[in-house]
Write a protein that holds these residues in place. Structure first.
Motif, short mmCIF file in Angstrom:
data_model
loop_
_atom_site.label_atom_id
_atom_site.label_comp_id
_atom_site.label_asym_id
_atom_site.label_seq_id
_atom_site.Cartn_x
_atom_site.Cartn_y
_atom_site.Cartn_z
N ASP A 824 1.05 -1.08 -0.01
CA ASP A 824 -0.11 0.20 0.04
C ASP A 824 0.76 1.68 -0.13
O ASP A 824 2.13 1.42 0.88
CB ASP A 824 -0.86 -0.23 1.23
CG ASP A 824 -1.40 1.10 1.53
OD1 ASP A 824 -2.92 1.17 0.06
OD2 ASP A 824 -1.30 1.86 1.64
N ARG A 825 0.52 1.87 -0.93
CA ARG A 825 1.70 3.02 -1.06
C ARG A 825 1.58 4.08 0.15
O ARG A 825 1.87 4.87 0.31
CB ARG A 825 1.44 3.75 -2.53
CG ARG A 825 2.40 5.05 -3.05
CD ARG A 825 2.46 5.42 -4.23
NE ARG A 825 3.21 6.51 -4.55
CZ ARG A 825 3.91 7.54 -4.63
NH1 ARG A 825 2.91 8.00 -3.66
NH2 ARG A 825 4.56 7.92 -4.50
N ILE A 854 9.28 1.22 -4.45
CA ILE A 854 10.14 1.07 -5.89
C ILE A 854 9.30 -0.19 -6.04
O ILE A 854 8.50 0.47 -7.78
CB ILE A 854 12.35 1.20 -6.83
CG1 ILE A 854 12.10 2.27 -5.56
CG2 ILE A 854 11.74 0.66 -7.23
CD1 ILE A 854 13.73 2.34 -5.28
N LEU A 855 9.10 -1.00 -5.45
CA LEU A 855 8.05 -2.10 -6.17
C LEU A 855 7.24 -1.48 -6.07
O LEU A 855 6.10 -2.51 -6.94
CB LEU A 855 8.97 -3.30 -4.85
CG LEU A 855 9.97 -3.70 -5.18
CD1 LEU A 855 10.31 -5.49 -4.10
CD2 LEU A 855 10.64 -4.21 -6.14
N CYS A 856 6.97 -0.90 -5.25
CA CYS A 856 4.27 -0.49 -5.47
C CYS A 856 4.32 0.02 -6.27
O CYS A 856 3.46 -0.36 -7.57
CB CYS A 856 4.63 0.49 -3.99
SG CYS A 856 2.84 0.60 -4.00
N ASP A 857 5.21 1.22 -7.35
CA ASP A 857 5.13 2.10 -7.74
C ASP A 857 5.53 1.10 -9.10
O ASP A 857 4.69 1.38 -10.01
CB ASP A 857 6.19 2.73 -8.10
CG ASP A 857 6.23 4.33 -7.04
OD1 ASP A 857 4.84 4.13 -6.62
OD2 ASP A 857 7.34 5.08 -6.66
N GLN A 858 6.29 0.36 -9.04
CA GLN A 858 6.93 -0.96 -10.37
C GLN A 858 5.01 -1.43 -10.82
O GLN A 858 4.66 -1.41 -11.68
CB GLN A 858 7.82 -2.27 -10.80
CG GLN A 858 8.79 -0.94 -10.61
CD GLN A 858 10.36 -1.93 -10.37
OE1 GLN A 858 9.94 -2.90 -9.88
NE2 GLN A 858 11.31 -1.30 -10.57
N SER A 972 -2.18 13.71 -1.29
CA SER A 972 -1.56 12.16 -2.63
C SER A 972 -0.40 12.10 -2.36
O SER A 972 0.66 10.67 -2.46
CB SER A 972 -2.51 12.64 -3.72
OG SER A 972 -2.00 13.13 -5.09
N GLY A 973 0.26 12.50 -2.18
CA GLY A 973 1.62 11.82 -2.69
C GLY A 973 2.35 11.94 -3.45
O GLY A 973 3.30 11.35 -3.86
#
Length: 1446
Positions: A824-825, A854-858, A972-973
């Motif tokens: 969860d980002r 980084i893994l979450c964004d990918q 939202s970041g």
């Protein structure tokens, strides 16, 4: 032929003989023994002996060799051929360990003779002639060059060597009375004349023949009565000795001339230099001519390249220098011009020496560099020792090069400093520069930990220790003391204990001088101000135990410390609930340490101060925390209330009694709870709030809809509850949520609702318990909210000691969930933002969170969409008329082209502004839409987002507080406030600055944004304001130019207070970045118990340690207001009144005054100080001393306003006062001297202050006068009856005098030396202040005896009757111009008419000796200056010393 004489039994006298050593063995102490040598005439030919003879000297040499071989063989050592004596050549001496060790000769000669083995020389036949002794053995003989053989004609003719003690005569005789017998000499012919008259080399003159005896001439005089003959004979002998002495003295003038220089080719020059380097070639041969073109730096380089021995290199330098200096005289230049020319040449030569050495140092690291630098050091030090360089310039160069040396060359220059150490520290000015250079290098090496640097630091510390012990004045450097004083701590620990007092003395002397020079409003802060600064600096690295010890060190008085803690906690000029827990933690540590905090709290509550209800509430919270931790005696407090009459009336509750409502009922005994309820009932307060608590508990339900995340207290019941009731309610809710977490878990809505309740109730312990209960849930939204809550109250929870445990609990939950659930980002961002703020956190935690992000964004961007969806996105994106169409665009896929992306982004931002939906916005979906745009193309979204923010914020719309689109991008970041904040020039317009200021500080309205989104945005705003407070202050200053009510709102004042704390008060900001005066005045008026308009004097009077920053800002703004001249007078009066009342912040208030006002205050302070220093009254001594000290502090603080002005009048007045005190010290009694010494020290304080920033030329004469007076005090430091001034006072005089003397120019210093009294040379205090003005050869003088001058008037009869005074004895050496001439060599007095000595003495002519300075020309003190030896070829005439001919 002579026969060999028999060996006599008589031993030869013992001769000193060097012993032979073998390796490390002891010296051989056996003396060689041999027969006695023949007499002086044994080698002379006899008239009656045979014609053959033997060379006894050669025999003697052979005898030595044989016996030495025998002795050396017994020692296991055989001498080489180099150690064997040769013909006519003295045997070389062997080096021994000590020249004082001699051996003695054996006593039994026969034993030694019998030990000699028989050889041909010893084999004798009766009646046979003695053969020649054999020569030395070939193996033991060293080949002798032909040029060293003896070619004496007598040796060739007779084989005999003349005796060494024979009298030498000019050729052709050569030797007196030496003629070996040959049979043909005229002396060998016997006839009547020779027999009667003897033999003459030169026949005598017939007229001078002595045919009679002299007895008849001498005897009558010798036979006289009364011993006259003895006196006559004595007189005769005396005249003979005097004539002999006169004839033997050197009277010829000095024929010294330096070797001339000639121009030669380069080849001959090189050959000459090589010959100079060769020690086998005598120096007199080289002194015939010197090649031209060798001078300056090139001369030294040639000496280094050719490896010329040092003595010869110095000889060459002297020869060249003597010729260069004589060139000025040959040109006819004399007098001042000639002296200046010679001085200039000497400076140029010194510069050449410096450049030569620097060039060798620059070659560091090359081949043979160590050999070269060793030669260069020895050569330059020899030049210095010989006086061939300008010593002042040379020593200054050494210190200068040490100060600018690089780290790799620093050891070399440290060696150079140690070589010239005594000369460098002899003068205090140069010694202080040396100490500063060493301290600077030590300061630079402080962080180095390599082995070489550690050794170098130890060496530098030793040098500082030597200075501290031997030359303390060199370490008195007040200008740089604050920078280097910490470096003396390791030095003090390294030296012996009994010498550490030297370092203490150095510290005391530096602090005494540096105090007036470096005194500012920052370093004169009171203990209370420093306590407030310490508490304001508390951050997440908080250590309560350490903080408590620091607070106790600042304020040892427990009552003052508790009062300061409670004032800081309850002040309306500070914000934040963390203060309560920080103060409670410190008080808890004090309670555990045994301090009585109960009485201290009671004493604080009893003080007559204005306390607002909010302040009282914070004090109650602190007391409640202490009760929770069992650190407060509630019964004692209640008794104190009753005894002091706080509960005797039914009037409105006092702040003291209001603390009763904060006491937790469940933590106190039942009987005390009843007493508390009775006291509350007497005040008319509600004692029992059980019903209200139950009603509130039942009204808060957790089974409502998920959308309700905000608690709204419409009835105001929660705010009406007391602190104790709120604590009880919070405890019940925590128990309830903990039970629910075990069964159903906690949702984000439940968490946000309870969090809002606890925040309104100010129950941070309940918030901590809520976070603990949430750590067990698997709801990412709840975990993200819990993490943001932990970040918001990080400081308060750190004071409670729960920050680190709570973070690790949340992090461990993430680690468990990441193995079986997607990332969860929002939760990852919250954890990462908090992780980078925590001190002492393992770096691997932040690295893991970054990798997971980084893994979450990918993974979010990896989902592929069908080809049909691309067309669908394009079709739908063309409309986008409502929210459903926007949702459809994102639902159709996660890829789109750039044009479509821009269209969708603009439509989303338009929906955020409420366009196209009949005024209805879709803010609840904004964060979701922006997050989906980030997944599609994050770089493009960041670019478009920054453009949109700049466009919206530059409009300066005063109606819109915070644009919803900007809030969505930050919450939202997708963007951070730091990335979108404009540069310094973009906010010049006040309207734009106000828009950004409202964006950063104006309270948020819930609207349609979720509580979590607003909470995350608020957290980022607070962190940005705390970290970038300078940028926010610039915005506030720009907004102050707008005349709108917004600048006086509550949120602006709260932001201003936060910025003051974040910027550490008034000293961390520049003048143009201070808070606006209007805002500061509003804060001063509104943050009072009763808001009212304050005048100037009242604002200054009410300034304290907590509101000083705001007060200074307002005073500065008031002083800059146009037309404020009338107000400046009031401000000056108020500042002086604060000084007289000894306010704790009066030094800080001075920093707000304008320069003109400070100058006026400074003049008043100087007058007060001089008046106090002139007073001799001893009444109320302690109060007077304290007031004088405060006046000196006022003078020091205001000195920067007048440091560039002409201060001649002050220096002149101080000089006159010192003169008066000096005179009074010699006339007053012992009782008055103490006050006079105190006045003198006060005046020295003034002088030390005015020496810090001297003006260029306006007060130069006054400074010279001050220096003269101070040096007079150092030269004659005696009071009445010879009692000296105290050593501390003398050191202070010396240090202050050094400040003034070191700043003088050479001309002023020369005038000061002339004014120095004669006895000053005996004062050791002046030895290091003033350079030695005496010539280099001040101990040398030319003495001349001249006739004594007679008085012109007649002497009185009594004086004439006196016997003549004895003549002064002559000096130990003859003087030129003597009044008594010596007898001439050819004169003689007949003995018959010679009277006795007493009769011949005449009354000597009165004379006196006059002395004239004599300067040695060191460049002309040359050995072997001329190729031929002359009678008087020295640079200094030998006749001046009465030298005799040899």
């Amino acid at each position: 032929m002579l026969t060999r004489p028999l060996v006599s039994s008589t031993s030869r006298p013992p001769l000193p003989t060097r012993s032979v050593t073998i390796g490390q063995q002891y010296p051989h102490t056996q003396q060689l023994r041999r027969p006695a040598p023949p007499s002086r005439l044994s080698s002379v030919r006899s008239a009656s002996g045979p014609s053959q003879h033997v060379d006894l000297d050669e025999y003697d040499s052979a005898w030595r060799n044989e016996v030495a071989q025998k002795n050396n063989a017994s020692l296991g050592h055989v001498e080489s051929g180099e150690d064997v004596a040769e013909e006519g050549r003295p045997r070389k001496k062997a080096k021994i360990e000590s020249e004082a060790i001699m051996v003695s000769s054996p006593t039994d000669l026969n034993d030694e003779v019998h030990d000699i083995p028989p050889d041909d020389a010893h084999a004798l036949l009766p009646g046979a002639p003695m053969p020649l002794p054999p020569g030395p053995q070939p193996a033991l003989r060293k080949p002798t060059p032909k040029k060293q053989l003896n070619h004496d004609p007598l040796r060739k003719a007779t084989g005999l060597q003349p005796p060494a003690i024979a009298i030498r005569l000019p050729a052709p005789k050569s030797i007196a009375d030496f003629s070996p017998w040959s049979g043909t000499h005229p002396e060998d012919v016997l006839n009547e004349t020779i027999i009667k008259g003897g033999y003459y080399d030169k026949p005598p003159n017939p007229s001078q023949n002595e045919t009679n005896s002299a007895r008849h001439s001498i005897w009558p005089n010798l036979s006289q009565k009364n011993n006259v003959a003895l006196h006559t004979l004595s007189h005769l002998f005396t005249q003979v000795l005097e004539k002999r002495a006169a004839m033997g003295r050197i009277t010829a003038p000095s024929s010294f001339k330096p070797p001339p220089r000639v121009t030669v080719t380069d080849t001959k020059r090189e050959a000459w230099l090589k010959d100079l380097a060769n020690l086998a070639i005598p120096l007199r041969r080289q002194s015939r001519t010197i090649p031209h073109g060798i001078r300056g730096k090139g001369l030294l380089e040639q000496c280094l390249a050719k490896e010329i021995p040092l003595s010869r290199a110095i000889w060459l330098a002297k020869c060249v220098g003597a010729n260069e200096l004589r060139a000025f005289r040959r040109k006819g230049v004399s007098g001042t011009a000639g002296a200046q020319g010679e001085a200039k040449w000497l400076r140029d030569w010194t510069v050449g020496v410096q450049q030569f050495f620097e060039g060798v140092v620059a070659e560091c690291g090359k081949e043979d560099w160590r050999k070269q630098i060793d030669y260069a050091i020895k050569l330059t030090s020899s030049l210095y020792t010989e006086g061939l360089v300008e010593k002042v310039e040379y020593l200054d160069w050494v210190v200068r090069m040490l100060g600018s040396a690089e780290e790799k060359n620093l050891p070399l220059w440290a060696i150079m400093v140690q070589i010239y150490w005594k000369e460098l520290v002899k003068l205090g000015y140069r010694g202080r520069r040396l100490a500063t250079a060493i301290l600077e290098h030590l300061h630079g090496l402080e962080a180095q930990t390599s082995t070489a640097c550690v050794a170098l630091k130890e060496r530098l510390r030793k040098l500082i220790a030597i200075l501290a012990v031997t030359e303390q004045g060199c370490l008195v450097v007040p200008a740089t003391w604050e920078k280097y004083k910490h470096l003396l701590s390791p030095v003090e620990r390294a030296i012996p204990v009994h010498l550490r007092v030297a370092v203490t003395s150095v510290t005391r002397r530096n602090e005494r001088l540096a105090a007036p020079m470096t005194r500012t409003s920052r370093n004169t802060r009171s203990r209370m101000l420093r306590l407030v600064d310490l508490l304001d600096a508390v951050d997440l690295r908080l250590d309560i135990v350490k903080l408590a010890s620091q607070c106790l060190a600042l304020l040892p008085d427990i009552n003052g410390l508790v009062s300061g803690l409670l004032s800081w906690t309850s002040s309306s000029f500070r914000s934040g609930d963390a203060r309560v827990y920080v103060a409670a933690g410190v008080l808890e540590q004090l309670y555990k340490a045994g301090y009585d905090i109960d009485n201290a709290i009671s004493a604080y509550l009893q003080t007559d101060v204005e306390i607002t209800p909010a302040e009282t509430n914070n004090v109650g919270l602190v007391v409640a925390q202490l009760v929770q931790r069992d650190c407060f005696a509630v019964g004692v407090y209640l008794q104190w209330l009753i005894v002091n009459g706080a509960a005797s009336t039914r009037s409105s509750p006092t702040p003291t009694a209001s603390i009763l409502t904060a006491l937790p009922r469940e933590k106190i005994p039942r009987h005390l709870a009843s007493l508390r309820d009775a006291l509350l009932a007497r005040y008319g307060l509600v004692a029992h709030e059980s019903a209200a608590i139950c009603s509130m508990f039942d009204g808060i339900t957790l089974e409502l809809q998920e959308g309700r995340t905000k608690f709204i207290d419409r009835s105001g019941m929660l705010q009406s509850l007391s602190t104790s009731a709120r604590s009880t309610l919070s405890t019940s809710l925590v128990q309830r949520i903990a039970l629910q977490a075990k069964h159903d878990g906690i949702t984000n809505a439940n968490f946000c609702l309870l969090r809002d309740v606890f925040e309104q109730a100010c129950q941070h312990l309940a918030i901590s318990a809520l976070i603990v209960a949430t750590t067990a849930t698997d709801d990412f939204a709840a975990l993200a909210s819990a993490t943001d809550t932990l970040a918001t109250y990080a400081l308060a929870l750190a004071a409670l000691g729960q920050l680190s445990p709570l973070f690790h609990a949340l992090y461990n939950q993430h680690v468990q969930l990441r193995t079986h659930r997607d990332f969860d980002r929002t939760f990852l961002l919250a954890l990462l933002r908090l992780a980078v703020r925590l001190p002492g956190l393992d770096p691997s935690v932040a690295i893991l969170l970054k990798n997971d992000l980084i893994l979450c964004d990918q993974r979010s961007s990896a989902a592929a969409c069908s080809p049909a969806s691309d067309n669908l996105v394009s079709i739908i994106a063309e409309q986008l008329d409502n929210d459903d169409q926007i949702d459809a665009v994102f639902a159709s896929g996660n890829t789109m082209d750039e044009a479509t992306f821009n269209r969708v982004f603009l439509r989303v931002m338009a929906r955020a502004d409420g366009v196209g939906n009949d005024g209805k916005t879709a803010q609840s979906r904004l964060c979701g839409w922006v997050e989906q745009l980030r997944v599609i193309d994050a770089p493009e979204l960041e670019k478009l987002g920054k453009e949109y923010v700049n466009l919206v914020m530059s409009k300066g719309d005063l109606l819109v507080a915070i644009p919803a689109g900007v809030l969505a991008l930050v919450a939202s970041g997708c963007l951070t406030i730091d990335s979108i904040f404009p540069t310094s020039g973009a906010c010049d317009q006040p309207s734009v600055a106000l828009s950004w200021l409202r964006f950063l500080a104006e309270p948020l309205i819930l609207g349609t944004f979720t509580t979590s989104e607003l909470y995350a945005f608020e957290l980022q705003r607070q962190q940005f304001c705390d970290e970038e407070h300078v940028k926010v202050i610039e915005l506030l200053c720009r907004v102050a130019d707008l005349d709108i009510p917004a600048t006086e709102t509550t949120w602006v004042m709260n932001l201003s207070l936060r910025l003051n704390v974040a910027s550490k008060g008034e000293q961390s900001l520049l003048d143009d970045r201070r808070l606006p005066g209007s805002v500061s005045k509003t804060i001063l008026q509104c943050k009072r118990p009763v808001a009212r308009i304050l005048d100037l004097c009242e604002i200054i009077h009410t300034a304290d340690a907590l509101n000083i920053a705001v007060t200074i800002n307002w005073l500065q703004a008031q002083a800059l207001t146009p037309g404020s001249s009338n107000g400046n007078g009031e401000i000056r009066h108020a500042l002086l009144e604060a000084f007289r009342s000894d306010s704790v912040v009066w030094p800080q208030l001075l920093s707000a005054a304008p320069p003109e006002m400070l100058k006026s205050i400074h003049d008043s302070a100087v007058d007060l100080v001089l008046l106090a220093a002139s007073s001799g009254s001893q009444d109320n001594d302690a109060a007077t001393a304290k007031m004088t000290e405060r006046c000196c502090m006022l003078m020091d603080l205001t000195y920067p306003a007048v440091c560039t002005h002409d201060n001649t009048h002050v220096l002149t007045t101080v000089s006159d006062r010192i003169k008066v005190i000096t005179t009074a010290l010699g006339e007053s009694d012992i009782a008055s001297q103490h006050q006079l010494v105190a006045n003198l020290q006060t005046l020295l304080h003034v002088l030390a202050l005015y020496s810090s920033s001297p003006s260029e030329s306006s007060d130069t004469q006054a400074r010279v006068r001050v220096s003269t007076i101070l040096q007079s005090l150092l030269a004659r430091p005696l009071q009445q009856q010879g009692s000296p001034l105290p050593q501390d006072t003398m050191e202070c005089i010396h240090d202050v005098a050094a400040l003034y003397i070191d700043a003088l120019s050479p001309a002023e210093l020369s005038a000061l030396l002339k004014a120095l009294p004669v006895p000053a040379a005996k004062s050791h205090y002046l030895a290091s202040l003033l350079p030695d003005s005496r010539p280099q050869d001040a101990n040398l003088a030319v003495a001349t005896r001249v006739p004594a001058s007679r008085p012109s008037r007649a002497l009185p009869p009594s004086a004439a009757a006196r016997p003549p005074a004895p003549v002064r004895p002559r000096p130990p050496f003859p003087q030129s111009g003597s009044a008594v001439p010596l007898p001439q060599p050819g004169s003689a007095v007949p003995l018959e008419i010679m009277p006795p000595r007493q009769a011949t003495q005449q009354v000597p002519i009165p004379s006196e000796v006059k002395y004239a300075p004599f300067q040695v020309k060191r460049w002309e003190v040359l050995p072997d200056a001329t190729p031929t030896v002359g009678e008087n070829d020295c640079a200094i005439g030998l006749g001046m010393f009465g030298a005799r001919k040899v």
